[in-house]
Design an enzyme around this catalytic site. Structure first.
Site, short mmCIF file in Angstrom:
data_model
loop_
_atom_site.label_atom_id
_atom_site.label_comp_id
_atom_site.label_asym_id
_atom_site.label_seq_id
_atom_site.Cartn_x
_atom_site.Cartn_y
_atom_site.Cartn_z
N ASP A 207 0.83 -1.21 0.00
CA ASP A 207 0.00 0.00 0.00
C ASP A 207 0.87 1.26 0.00
OD1 ASP A 207 -2.81 1.05 0.52
OD2 ASP A 207 -1.75 1.94 2.22
N GLU A 262 1.63 -0.16 -4.91
CA GLU A 262 0.78 0.98 -5.26
C GLU A 262 1.65 2.22 -5.12
OE1 GLU A 262 -3.34 3.17 -3.81
OE2 GLU A 262 -1.86 2.51 -2.36
C1 GLC Z 1 -4.26 3.14 -0.55
C2 GLC Z 1 -5.50 2.27 -0.46
C3 GLC Z 1 -6.64 3.11 0.00
C4 GLC Z 1 -6.30 3.68 1.36
C5 GLC Z 1 -4.98 4.44 1.32
C6 GLC Z 1 -4.48 4.76 2.69
O1 GLC Z 1 -4.39 4.12 -1.51
O2 GLC Z 1 -5.75 1.66 -1.70
O3 GLC Z 1 -7.83 2.38 0.07
O4 GLC Z 1 -7.33 4.51 1.79
O5 GLC Z 1 -3.98 3.68 0.70
O6 GLC Z 1 -4.01 3.60 3.32
#
Ligand code: GLC
Length: 522
Positions: A207, A262
């Site tokens: 994440d 991500e």
């Molecule tokens: C990422 C996740 C999202 C979350 C954010 C903070 O972007 O996909 O759902 O709110 O991180 O952890």
């Protein structure tokens, strides 16, 4: 003879299916999905033909960001079950020949995490430095101009009244950022990884992984960038050191444990940096694809940019149309089922690893969520609507689910669509089967072909296996001359499959074409 490229790692040819556990399937009957619910539906996923599951957070959490605010990384939130349930899920997944990757949220914890509770207790706390603290300026100035996500324009700093200092949070104030510059933090997060890898998970979805490194000077952003939440522009060389050490940890395990990141970078040449020299992320989400509109020109451009950015460093692409953070693509693209069907063929035939978000195979659109039922701080409730399993009163849930149903829930339920082999669910299944059977679709080279405006055409090739894919983005029919005799293997509307391709592409139709001899031979 087709070479099967036995050496390619599993995550290059796999199709990865994202489960947002709160909304997938509910075995306990409390209206929130759970791990036993997932186990109960694995046969369905195996029938569909996906290869791996990415499970969004199921860890202990006060759920202010629905699990992305973790208060214990090494336990299952009671809402979802127990560690025994998790072990059973790993076993059940592997028994079906599927793989399981889990979310790992290393950049911030919940403010309820014992680490933060201890850190905020006093300035002298041995854990103080696990988070990022600064004093308020003499005239009440903040340490810098960084803003947080979720509350546009709001500072990324919140005053902790008790200890009189500000702490950094890239997201909600209830999600304080961890200080990875402290080696104890890095070691603790490595321990978390080992905990789950030892339990048999096949990898992680990391994440907001670009946000673990922080500017040691905490310098102001330029006025232009300051309008953007800081995490979305954070780019630190030290992050790559952290990533290499995470990768080394993964590599010490048997069985190609995979890490997909991500990273909030739009351009593939920027996301490419996070693959390192094959020693950082294995995969990185391609944001171009989740932000693209439904036009041939946009997709041609995204495909070209992705190849130009990633190929030079040998990085393997990913494609994603929907996830738990964005409106579903069917909704974004205007709601037509024909478009959702064409998009299925596009997603599953591009060169790279596709990520499929639960429910897109049912053609789900976002739920219309009335204001009094909005629960997410980011307003992302619509795409998180529960999966309708059947057309019974509770649609397979045993209780009213935590969010409203998506539109046409009965007609789009799994049970109804499984019985109808013209459904979009069956189209996904046929396309997944075609992909599995074709080395060209799974691993082959990709060449964009000249085509009429509104039509996207590309060839996939691996040794003597070859497929041509046509996607007509428009409401008018188009013509395409492949220059050789081809047969329709999969049509998004099911028309003329197994028959020779006439050169006609219907409005909003997508086709997978194969060489006639081979297709008919299987
Ligand atoms: C990422 C996740 C999202 C979350 C954010 C903070 O972007 O996909 O759902 O709110 O991180 O952890």
């Amino acid at each position: 003879m087709v070479t099967l490229h036995p050496g390619a790692p599993w995550w290059q040819s796999a199709v990865i299916y994202q489960i947002y556990p709160r909304s997938f399937a509910d075995a306990s009957g409390d209206g929130v999905g759970d791990l036993q619910g997932v186990i109960g539906r694995l046969d369905h996923l195996a029938w569909l033909g996906i290869d791996a599951i990415w499970l969004s957070p199921f860890f202990r959490s006060p759920m202010r960001d629905f699990g992305y605010d973790v208060s214990d990384y090494c336990d299952v939130d009671p809402l979802f079950g127990s560690l025994d349930d998790f072990d059973a899920l790993v076993a059940a997944t592997h028994e079906r020949g599927l793989r399981l990757i889990i979310d790992w949220v290393p950049a911030h914890t919940s403010s309820d995490h014992p680490w933060f509770v201890e850190a905020r207790a006093s300035r002298e706390s041995p854990r103080r430095d696990w988070y990022v603290w600064r004093d308020l300026g003499a005239n009440g100035e903040l340490p810098n101009n960084w803003t947080c996500s979720f509350h546009p324009g709001q500072p990324a700093w919140t005053l902790d009244e008790g200890s009189g200092q500000l702490y950094l949070h890239s997201f909600l104030p209830e999600q304080p950022d961890l200080n990875w510059a402290n080696p104890d933090v890095e070691a603790a997060m490595h321990d978390v990884l080992r905990f789950w890898l030892d339990r048999g998970v096949d990898g992680i979805r990391a994440d907001v992984i670009h946000n673990i490194g922080k500017d040691p000077l905490l310098a102001d952003l330029s006025p232009k960038l300051a309008r953007i939440p800081q995490q979305a522009v954070n780019e630190q060389p030290v992050t790559h050191e952290y990533l290499r050490r995470i990768r080394a940890l993964l590599d010490r395990y048997e069985g190609e444990r995979m890490m997909v990141g991500e990273v909030w970078r739009l351009l593939p040449e920027q996301t490419a940096l996070y693959y390192g020299k094959g020693d950082e992320l294995h995969l990185n989400f391609n944001l171009l694809s989740i932000l693209a509109d439904w036009s041939a020109a946009t997709w041609r451009d995204s495909i070209e940019k992705t190849a130009a950015g990633l190929d030079p460093v040998d990085a393997w692409p990913t494609w994603v149309l929907s996830n738990h953070d964005f409106p579903r693509h069917r909704t974004r693209f205007g709601g037509a089922e024909a478009t959702a069907r064409a998009a299925a063929i596009l997603l599953l035939t591009l060169r790279g690893t596709p990520f499929l978000y639960m429910g897109e195979e049912l053609g789900l659109e976002d739920a219309v969520v009335p204001p009094d039922r909005v629960v997410d701080p980011g307003g992302r409730d619509g795409c998180r609507a529960p999966i309708p399993w059947d057309a019974s009163a509770d649609r397979g849930w045993g209780a009213d689910p935590w969010l409203p149903w998506p539109p046409d829930a009965d007609a789009r339920s799994v049970e109804r669509q499984r019985k109808d082999d013209t459904s979009i669910l069956h189209l996904y299944r046929r396309t997944l089967a075609a992909r599995r059977a074709s080395p060209a679709l799974r691993l082959g080279e990709q060449t964009l072909l000249p085509a009429a405006e509104g039509l996207l055409a590309y060839r996939r090739e691996c040794d003597d296996d070859q497929r041509t894919v046509l996607v007509n983005f428009r409401d008018q029919p188009a013509r395409f001359d492949p220059g050789e005799r081809l047969e329709i293997e999969v049509a998004s509307d099911g028309a003329h499959e197994g028959e020779p391709f006439s050169g006609d592409v219907r409005a909003r139709q997508a086709l997978i074409l194969g060489r006639a001899a081979r297709t008919s031979a299987g």
